[in-house]
Design a protein around this motif. Structure first.
Motif, PDB file in Angstrom:
ATOM      1  N   LEU A  30       0.843  -1.058   0.049  1.00  9.81           N
ATOM      2  CA  LEU A  30      -0.048   0.074  -0.132  1.00  9.81           C
ATOM      3  C   LEU A  30       0.872   1.148   0.060  1.00  9.81           C
ATOM      4  CD1 LEU A  30      -2.564  -0.931   2.765  1.00  9.81           C
ATOM      5  CD2 LEU A  30      -2.639  -1.691   0.379  1.00  9.81           C
ATOM      6  N   TYR A  31       0.751   2.085  -1.113  1.00 12.52           N
ATOM      7  CA  TYR A  31       1.622   3.269  -0.965  1.00 12.52           C
ATOM      8  C   TYR A  31       0.404   4.494  -1.069  1.00 12.52           C
ATOM      9  CZ  TYR A  31       4.578   6.710  -2.469  1.00 12.52           C
ATOM     10  OH  TYR A  31       5.269   8.247  -2.581  1.00 12.52           O
ATOM     11  N   SER A  32       0.571   5.433  -0.370  1.00  8.22           N
ATOM     12  CA  SER A  32      -0.166   6.734  -0.412  1.00  8.22           C
ATOM     13  C   SER A  32      -1.731   6.294  -0.543  1.00  8.22           C
ATOM     14  CB  SER A  32       0.116   7.466  -1.531  1.00  8.22           C
ATOM     15  OG  SER A  32      -0.216   8.861  -1.663  1.00  8.22           O
ATOM     16  N   VAL A  33      -1.833   5.440   0.403  1.00 13.81           N
ATOM     17  CA  VAL A  33      -3.448   5.237   0.359  1.00 13.81           C
ATOM     18  C   VAL A  33      -4.146   5.653   1.818  1.00 13.81           C
ATOM     19  CG1 VAL A  33      -5.137   3.255   0.720  1.00 13.81           C
ATOM     20  CG2 VAL A  33      -3.167   2.502  -0.780  1.00 13.81           C
ATOM     21  N   SER A  34      -5.349   6.617   1.309  1.00 19.56           N
ATOM     22  CA  SER A  34      -5.753   7.533   2.286  1.00 19.56           C
ATOM     23  C   SER A  34      -7.103   7.108   2.624  1.00 19.56           C
ATOM     24  CB  SER A  34      -5.728   8.957   2.115  1.00 19.56           C
ATOM     25  OG  SER A  34      -6.088   9.800   2.750  1.00 19.56           O
ATOM     26  N   ILE A  35      -7.468   6.803   3.823  1.00 16.23           N
ATOM     27  CA  ILE A  35      -8.809   6.609   4.378  1.00 16.23           C
ATOM     28  C   ILE A  35      -8.984   7.853   5.211  1.00 16.23           C
ATOM     29  CG2 ILE A  35     -10.649   5.185   5.506  1.00 16.23           C
ATOM     30  CD1 ILE A  35      -8.841   2.716   4.404  1.00 16.23           C
ATOM     31  N   ALA A  36      -9.692   8.865   4.681  1.00 14.13           N
ATOM     32  CA  ALA A  36      -9.846  10.015   5.556  1.00 14.13           C
ATOM     33  C   ALA A  36     -10.922  10.973   4.648  1.00 14.13           C
ATOM     34  CB  ALA A  36      -8.617  11.044   5.449  1.00 14.13           C
ATOM     35  N   PRO A  37     -11.639  11.869   5.497  1.00 12.15           N
ATOM     36  CA  PRO A  37     -12.665  12.740   4.795  1.00 12.15           C
ATOM     37  C   PRO A  37     -11.779  13.780   3.967  1.00 12.15           C
ATOM     38  CG  PRO A  37     -12.903  12.809   7.176  1.00 12.15           C
ATOM     39  CD  PRO A  37     -11.371  12.036   6.817  1.00 12.15           C
ATOM     40  N   GLY A  38     -12.568  14.257   3.056  1.00 16.63           N
ATOM     41  CA  GLY A  38     -11.910  15.349   2.039  1.00 16.63           C
ATOM     42  C   GLY A  38     -11.636  16.581   2.651  1.00 16.63           C
ATOM     43  N   GLU A  39     -10.777  17.366   2.154  1.00 19.99           N
ATOM     44  CA  GLU A  39     -10.170  18.587   2.959  1.00 19.99           C
ATOM     45  C   GLU A  39     -11.350  19.439   3.083  1.00 19.99           C
ATOM     46  OE1 GLU A  39      -7.095  20.286   1.289  1.00 19.99           O
ATOM     47  OE2 GLU A  39      -5.499  18.621   1.503  1.00 19.99           O
ATOM     48  N   ASN A  40     -12.422  19.708   2.040  1.00 20.75           N
ATOM     49  CA  ASN A  40     -13.256  20.703   2.040  1.00 20.75           C
ATOM     50  C   ASN A  40     -14.659  19.890   2.487  1.00 20.75           C
ATOM     51  OD1 ASN A  40     -11.729  22.611   1.217  1.00 20.75           O
ATOM     52  ND2 ASN A  40     -11.885  21.808  -0.834  1.00 20.75           N
ATOM     53  N   SER A  41     -14.735  18.783   3.022  1.00 17.99           N
ATOM     54  CA  SER A  41     -15.959  17.813   3.339  1.00 17.99           C
ATOM     55  C   SER A  41     -16.353  18.421   4.821  1.00 17.99           C
ATOM     56  CB  SER A  41     -15.478  16.273   3.401  1.00 17.99           C
ATOM     57  OG  SER A  41     -16.636  15.635   4.020  1.00 17.99           O
ATOM     58  N   VAL A  42     -17.528  18.539   4.771  1.00 21.73           N
ATOM     59  CA  VAL A  42     -18.405  18.590   6.234  1.00 21.73           C
ATOM     60  C   VAL A  42     -18.039  17.412   7.123  1.00 21.73           C
ATOM     61  CG1 VAL A  42     -19.963  20.227   5.397  1.00 21.73           C
ATOM     62  CG2 VAL A  42     -20.608  17.794   5.710  1.00 21.73           C
ATOM     63  N   ARG A  43     -17.845  16.199   6.375  1.00 18.04           N
ATOM     64  CA  ARG A  43     -17.594  14.927   7.413  1.00 18.04           C
ATOM     65  C   ARG A  43     -16.366  15.106   8.294  1.00 18.04           C
ATOM     66  NH1 ARG A  43     -18.904  10.693   2.322  1.00 18.04           N
ATOM     67  NH2 ARG A  43     -20.939  11.230   1.880  1.00 18.04           N
ATOM     68  N   PHE A  44     -16.556  14.436   9.385  1.00 16.53           N
ATOM     69  CA  PHE A  44     -15.606  14.580  10.376  1.00 16.53           C
ATOM     70  C   PHE A  44     -15.105  12.929  10.526  1.00 16.53           C
ATOM     71  CE2 PHE A  44     -16.067  17.759  13.899  1.00 16.53           C
ATOM     72  CZ  PHE A  44     -16.088  18.792  13.134  1.00 16.53           C
ATOM     73  N   TYR A  45     -15.910  12.106   9.885  1.00 16.70           N
ATOM     74  CA  TYR A  45     -15.809  10.444   9.523  1.00 16.70           C
ATOM     75  C   TYR A  45     -15.165  10.161   8.384  1.00 16.70           C
ATOM     76  CZ  TYR A  45     -20.214  10.580   7.507  1.00 16.70           C
ATOM     77  OH  TYR A  45     -21.206  10.891   6.236  1.00 16.70           O
ATOM     78  N   SER A  46     -14.530   8.951   8.595  1.00 21.02           N
ATOM     79  CA  SER A  46     -14.426   8.258   7.081  1.00 21.02           C
ATOM     80  C   SER A  46     -14.808   6.811   7.121  1.00 21.02           C
ATOM     81  CB  SER A  46     -12.752   8.205   6.946  1.00 21.02           C
ATOM     82  OG  SER A  46     -12.065   7.320   8.008  1.00 21.02           O
ATOM     83  N   ALA A  47     -14.096   5.650   7.371  1.00 20.87           N
ATOM     84  CA  ALA A  47     -14.720   4.545   7.241  1.00 20.87           C
ATOM     85  C   ALA A  47     -15.696   4.045   8.615  1.00 20.87           C
ATOM     86  CB  ALA A  47     -13.617   3.582   7.188  1.00 20.87           C
ATOM     87  N   ARG A  48     -16.554   3.508   8.300  1.00 14.65           N
ATOM     88  CA  ARG A  48     -17.629   3.022   9.294  1.00 14.65           C
ATOM     89  C   ARG A  48     -16.818   2.388  10.579  1.00 14.65           C
ATOM     90  NH1 ARG A  48     -20.502  -0.797  11.586  1.00 14.65           N
ATOM     91  NH2 ARG A  48     -22.747  -0.304  12.265  1.00 14.65           N
ATOM     92  N   ASP A  49     -15.860   1.739  10.121  1.00 11.46           N
ATOM     93  CA  ASP A  49     -15.085   0.798  11.148  1.00 11.46           C
ATOM     94  C   ASP A  49     -13.537   1.068  11.030  1.00 11.46           C
ATOM     95  OD1 ASP A  49     -17.550  -0.954  12.343  1.00 11.46           O
ATOM     96  OD2 ASP A  49     -17.997  -0.808  10.219  1.00 11.46           O
ATOM     97  N   ASP A  50     -12.687  -0.140  10.918  1.00 14.96           N
ATOM     98  CA  ASP A  50     -11.427   0.158  10.970  1.00 14.96           C
ATOM     99  C   ASP A  50     -11.039   0.651   9.624  1.00 14.96           C
ATOM    100  OD1 ASP A  50     -11.376  -1.412  13.137  1.00 14.96           O
ATOM    101  OD2 ASP A  50     -10.127  -3.078  12.634  1.00 14.96           O
ATOM    102  N   ALA A  51      -9.984   1.386   9.606  1.00  8.72           N
ATOM    103  CA  ALA A  51      -9.405   1.673   8.267  1.00  8.72           C
ATOM    104  C   ALA A  51      -8.500   0.514   7.520  1.00  8.72           C
ATOM    105  CB  ALA A  51      -8.281   3.082   8.547  1.00  8.72           C
ATOM    106  N   PHE A  52      -7.793   0.201   8.111  1.00  9.30           N
ATOM    107  CA  PHE A  52      -6.844  -1.123   7.596  1.00  9.30           C
ATOM    108  C   PHE A  52      -7.013  -2.319   8.406  1.00  9.30           C
ATOM    109  CE2 PHE A  52      -4.924   2.903   6.207  1.00  9.30           C
ATOM    110  CZ  PHE A  52      -4.857   2.873   4.752  1.00  9.30           C
ATOM    111  N   HIS A  53      -7.359  -3.606   7.670  1.00 13.49           N
ATOM    112  CA  HIS A  53      -7.576  -4.480   8.459  1.00 13.49           C
ATOM    113  C   HIS A  53      -7.066  -5.863   7.926  1.00 13.49           C
ATOM    114  CE1 HIS A  53      -9.830  -6.514  11.972  1.00 13.49           C
ATOM    115  NE2 HIS A  53      -9.391  -7.769  11.352  1.00 13.49           N
ATOM    116  N   PHE A  54      -6.045  -6.576   8.239  1.00 13.54           N
ATOM    117  CA  PHE A  54      -5.436  -7.967   7.641  1.00 13.54           C
ATOM    118  C   PHE A  54      -5.586  -9.083   8.541  1.00 13.54           C
ATOM    119  CE2 PHE A  54      -3.436  -4.027   5.880  1.00 13.54           C
ATOM    120  CZ  PHE A  54      -3.927  -4.052   4.463  1.00 13.54           C
ATOM    121  N   SER A  55      -6.229 -10.109   7.926  1.00 13.15           N
ATOM    122  CA  SER A  55      -6.325 -11.411   8.751  1.00 13.15           C
ATOM    123  C   SER A  55      -5.792 -12.535   8.083  1.00 13.15           C
ATOM    124  CB  SER A  55      -8.096 -11.480   9.090  1.00 13.15           C
ATOM    125  OG  SER A  55      -8.289 -12.679   9.681  1.00 13.15           O
ATOM    126  N   ASN A  56      -4.907 -13.241   8.968  1.00 11.49           N
ATOM    127  CA  ASN A  56      -4.250 -14.636   8.595  1.00 11.49           C
ATOM    128  C   ASN A  56      -3.807 -14.371   7.104  1.00 11.49           C
ATOM    129  OD1 ASN A  56      -5.489 -16.783  10.386  1.00 11.49           O
ATOM    130  ND2 ASN A  56      -7.230 -15.306   9.944  1.00 11.49           N
TER     131      ASN A  56
END
Length: 561
Positions: free
Chosen positions: A256-282
Motif C-alpha cells: 500500500l502506497y499513499s492510500v488514504s482513508i480520510a474525509p476530504g479537505e473541504n468535506s463537512v464530514r468528520f468521519y471516514s470508514a464506518r469501522d477500521d481503516a486497514f485490517h489484515f487477517s491470516n
C-alpha cells in the motif's frame, strides 16, 4: 500489454450508472484465454456506480457480519491487471464493495478517489441539549426519517436503521475528551418543522459538537482482498465506505502506497470508514504501508492478526477445529505444510508444534486437520497457524482522530513501525492477542517502533489501552513461568502526553525503551487510573535508558509487578 480506455466502452461521467458496463469489461478480460497483461484506464472525472446491476456473491469476510455481498469492480481469478485512474473519482450508491479482489495475482489499483452518496454514518451539529434530549441539525441532506430508536436511512436496499452514536468535538474533529458515555444510545427521534431532529437520550452532548451515528451493520468493506497475492494499491483516497476501508484476508504480499482513508479537505464530514481503516487477517508474506493515512474512522487505524480456533481431538493426529467468534467463521486459514501450534486457551502456553498434512472444510463452522505428529492436547485447547504471520512494515503514515487504537498488531513476523504520526483517542500502538472475545492470535517476536511521534493519545478508555504503548495479551489464568510476547524495541520516538502512563507491558520477555523524548503537554487533564509512567506485569529483560524526560511529566516512575 493490452490497453483498455473505458471511454471506448461508453463509460463516462455523464452516465448515471456505469456499473453494467464496467462489469462487462471485466468479464471479457476474465474470459480471454491469453496471458497478456492488461491495463484499464479511467480519465479524470466523476464516474457513478449503483447497487443495481452490481455483482452478487457469497463470501465470509473476517471481522464483518454475514450478508449477501455486492461489488462493482469484481475481480476473480484474474492476473497481471492494472486499473489506473487520473485522479478519478468513483462515486458509489448503495451498500456494496467498490473493489473485490478474489483469487487473483499481480493486481494494481492506482489513482482513484472512492466515495458514497449515501453514507453509513449520519453527522449532525448539536444546536440544543438538555439532560433528556438533544436537537441536531444534519450536516448533509440525506433521505433520513425519524425512528423509535435513532434514525432510518432510505437506501437502494430499503430502510436501514441506526442508533449507536458518538459525540465528537466540533473544533478538534475527534471524539470528545472523556465523554459521559462511550456511546450515546439514541432513543426516539422526531423530525422538527425546521428540518432538524430532536433525539431523546440522556447523552447530553454539548452545543456546537457533532453527533455521528453509525447506520446498519458492517458487511461491505471498501476494498476486499481474498486469497490473492502480489496486490498493490497506490494513490487511493477512500473518503467513506460502509464497513472497513481495506480488508485483506488469507492473502500474500500486499503493498500500500499513499492510500488514504480520510474525509476530504473541504468535506463537512468528520468521519471516514464506518469501522477500521486497514485490517489484515491470516495473511502471509509481507504487508507494506508507506505514506498512508487513517483519519476519522470509527474504529482502529490498522489491525494485523491471525485467528485462534478451538481444537477438539478426534484421533491421535486429527483435530476438529471450530471458530471462536461469529465474525471469523466460514473461511479456512490453513494449507498443507503450514506450521501448527497448539496452546492452552486459558494461559496461551504453547503445547507443541507440528505440520499440517491435510485440511478439509467440513462446513462453515468446522475444519478438520491432519497433523504430522501426535501432540498432547489439553482439555481447553486452541490452535494457531504460525504460517499466517506476515512481516509488517509501516513507514511515514498518519493515524489520528479515530475512535479507538492507532495500530493493533499481533503477528510473529518482523514488525517495523517507523517515522509515523499517532493521535488516536486510544493507545497509539496496542500489542495484544486473546482467546476469549475476538480470538485474534499472534505472539510477537521481533518488533521495532522507531522515530514516531505520538501525541495526546488515550483521551478515552478502550479495551487493553493501558498506556500510550500498551502490550497486553489477554490471559484467563496467567502462568508466571511463561512469557507470551518477545523482543519489543521502542527507540527514538517523541511522545507528547498530558497524562502519566507511557508504556505498559504484560508477560513479555525483552522490552527496550531507549533514546525517546517524553514531553508534558497541557492539552487535556490527567484522568487515567494508572499513575505510573512505566508499568510491567511479569516481564523480564527490561531496559529503559538514555531517554529525554520533561521535568514536568506527571510520572517517571517504573513499577514492576
Amino acid at each position: 500489454m493490452k490497453i483498455i480506455n473505458v471511454n471506448n466502452y461508453g463509460i463516462s461521467p455523464e452516465s448515471e450508472n456505469n456499473t453494467e458496463k464496467i462489469i462487462l469489461i471485466l468479464n471479457q478480460i476474465r474470459a480471454d484465454a491469453s496471458s497478456e497483461k492488461c491495463k484499464i484506464i479511467f480519465p479524470s472525472g466523476i464516474f457513478h456506480f449503483d447497487f443495481n446491476e452490481s455483482h452478487s456473491f457469497s463470501l465470509p469476510i473476517s471481522n464483518h457480519s454475514e450478508a449477501p455481498r455486492r461489488s462493482v469492480f469484481y475481480l476473480e481469478d484474474m492476473h497481471d491487471l492494472t486499473l489506473q485512474g487520473e485522479k478519478t473519482t468513483l462515486l458509489f450508491t448503495g451498500n456494496l464493495i467498490p473493489f473485490s479482489i478474489i483469487n487473483c495475482s499481480g493486481i494494481q489499483i492506482k489513482g482513484f478517489e472512492i466515495d458514497f452518496t449515501d453514507p453509513f454514518c449520519l453527522q449532525g451539529t448539536v444546536i440544543k441539549s438538555s439532560a433528556f434530549s438533544y436537537t441536531l441539525s444534519m450536516d448533509e441532506t440525506l433521505p433520513i426519517s425519524s425512528a423509535s430508536r435513532g434514525f432510518t436511512l432510505m437506501s437502494s436496499e430499503g430502510e436501514i436503521g441506526g442508533s449507536e452514536s458518538i459525540e465528537w468535538d466540533g473544533d478538534k474533529k475527534r471524539r470528545v475528551f472523556q465523554a459521559k458515555a462511550p456511546w450515546i444510545m439514541a432513543g426516539k427521534s422526531s423530525h422538527l418543522q425546521n428540518g432538524s431532529f430532536r433525539v431523546f437520550s440522556p447523552g447530553h452532548p454539548a452545543v456546537g459538537n457533532k453527533v455521528i451515528t453509525r447506520i446498519g451493520d458492517r458487511t461491505q468493506p471498501g476494498v476486499l482482498i481474498h486469497q490473492s497475492e502480489n496486490i498493490s494499491l497506490k494513490e487511493i483516497e477512500i473518503r467513506h465506505c460502509k464497513a472497513m476501508g481495506v480488508l485483506g484476508q488469507m492473502s500474500e504480499n500486499i503493498d500500500l502506497y499513499s492510500v488514504s482513508i480520510a474525509p476530504g479537505e473541504n468535506s463537512v464530514r468528520f468521519y471516514s470508514a464506518r469501522d477500521d481503516a486497514f485490517h489484515f487477517s491470516n495473511c502471509r508474506g509481507f504487508i507494506n504501508m508507506n505514506k498512508c493515512r487513517a483519519i476519522g474512522q470509527m474504529d482502529d487505524g490498522l489491525n494485523v492478526h491471525g485467528t485462534y480456533l478451538k481444537g477438539e481431538k478426534l484421533t491421535a493426529s486429527t483435530l476438529r477445529l471450530t471458530y471462536g467468534h461469529k465474525q471469523s467463521k466460514g473461511f479456512n486459514p490453513f494449507r498443507k505444510g503450514d506450521l501448527i501450534c497448539l496452546r492452552d486457551r486459558e494461559t496461551l502456553k504453547e503445547n507443541g508444534k507440528t505440520l499440517c498434512l491435510y485440511v478439509e472444510q467440513i462446513n462453515e463452522k468446522t475444519i478438520e486437520i491432519l497433523l504430522q505428529s501426535a501432540l498432547s492436547i489439553p482439555r481447553y485447547n486452541i490452535v494457531e497457524n504460525l504460517s499466517t504471520a506476515p512481516d509488517l512494515r509501516v513507514d511515514n503514515c498518519v493515524f489520528k482522530n479515530n475512535r479507538a487504537r492507532g495500530v493493533l498488531v499481533t503477528s510473529p513476523g518482523k514488525v517495523r513501525i517507523r517515522n509515523s504520526y499517532f493521535a488516536p483517542t486510544g493507545a497509539a500502538i496496542l500489542i495484544a492477542a486473546d482467546s476469549l472475545s475476538w480470538f485474534e492470535s499472534g505472539g510477537v517476536r521481533d518488533v521495532l517502533i522507531e522515530n514516531n511521534t505520538m501525541e495526546h493519545c488515550n483521551t478515552e478508555s478502550y479495551q487493553y489501552c493501558k498506556a500510550v504503548i500498551s502490550i497486553y495479551p489477554e490471559l484467563v489464568k496467567p502462568d508466571k513461568s511463561q512469557s507470551f510476547h518477545r523482543n519489543i524495541r521502542i527507540k527514538g520516538n517523541h511522545i507528547k502526553t498530558y497524562d502519566a502512563p507511557i508504556l505498559y507491558g504484560r508477560y513479555t520477555d525483552g522490552i527496550t525503551f531507549e533514546d525517546n523524548t517524553l514531553e508534558k503537554t497541557n492539552e487535556y487533564r490527567a484522568w487515567h487510573k494508572n499513575k505510573k509512567a512505566f508499568y510491567f506485569e511479569n516481564c523480564k529483560n527490561i531496559n529503559i535508558r538514555n531517554n529525554d524526560l520533561d521535568k514536568n511529566l506527571i510520572s517517571c516512575e517504573i513499577r514492576e509487578k
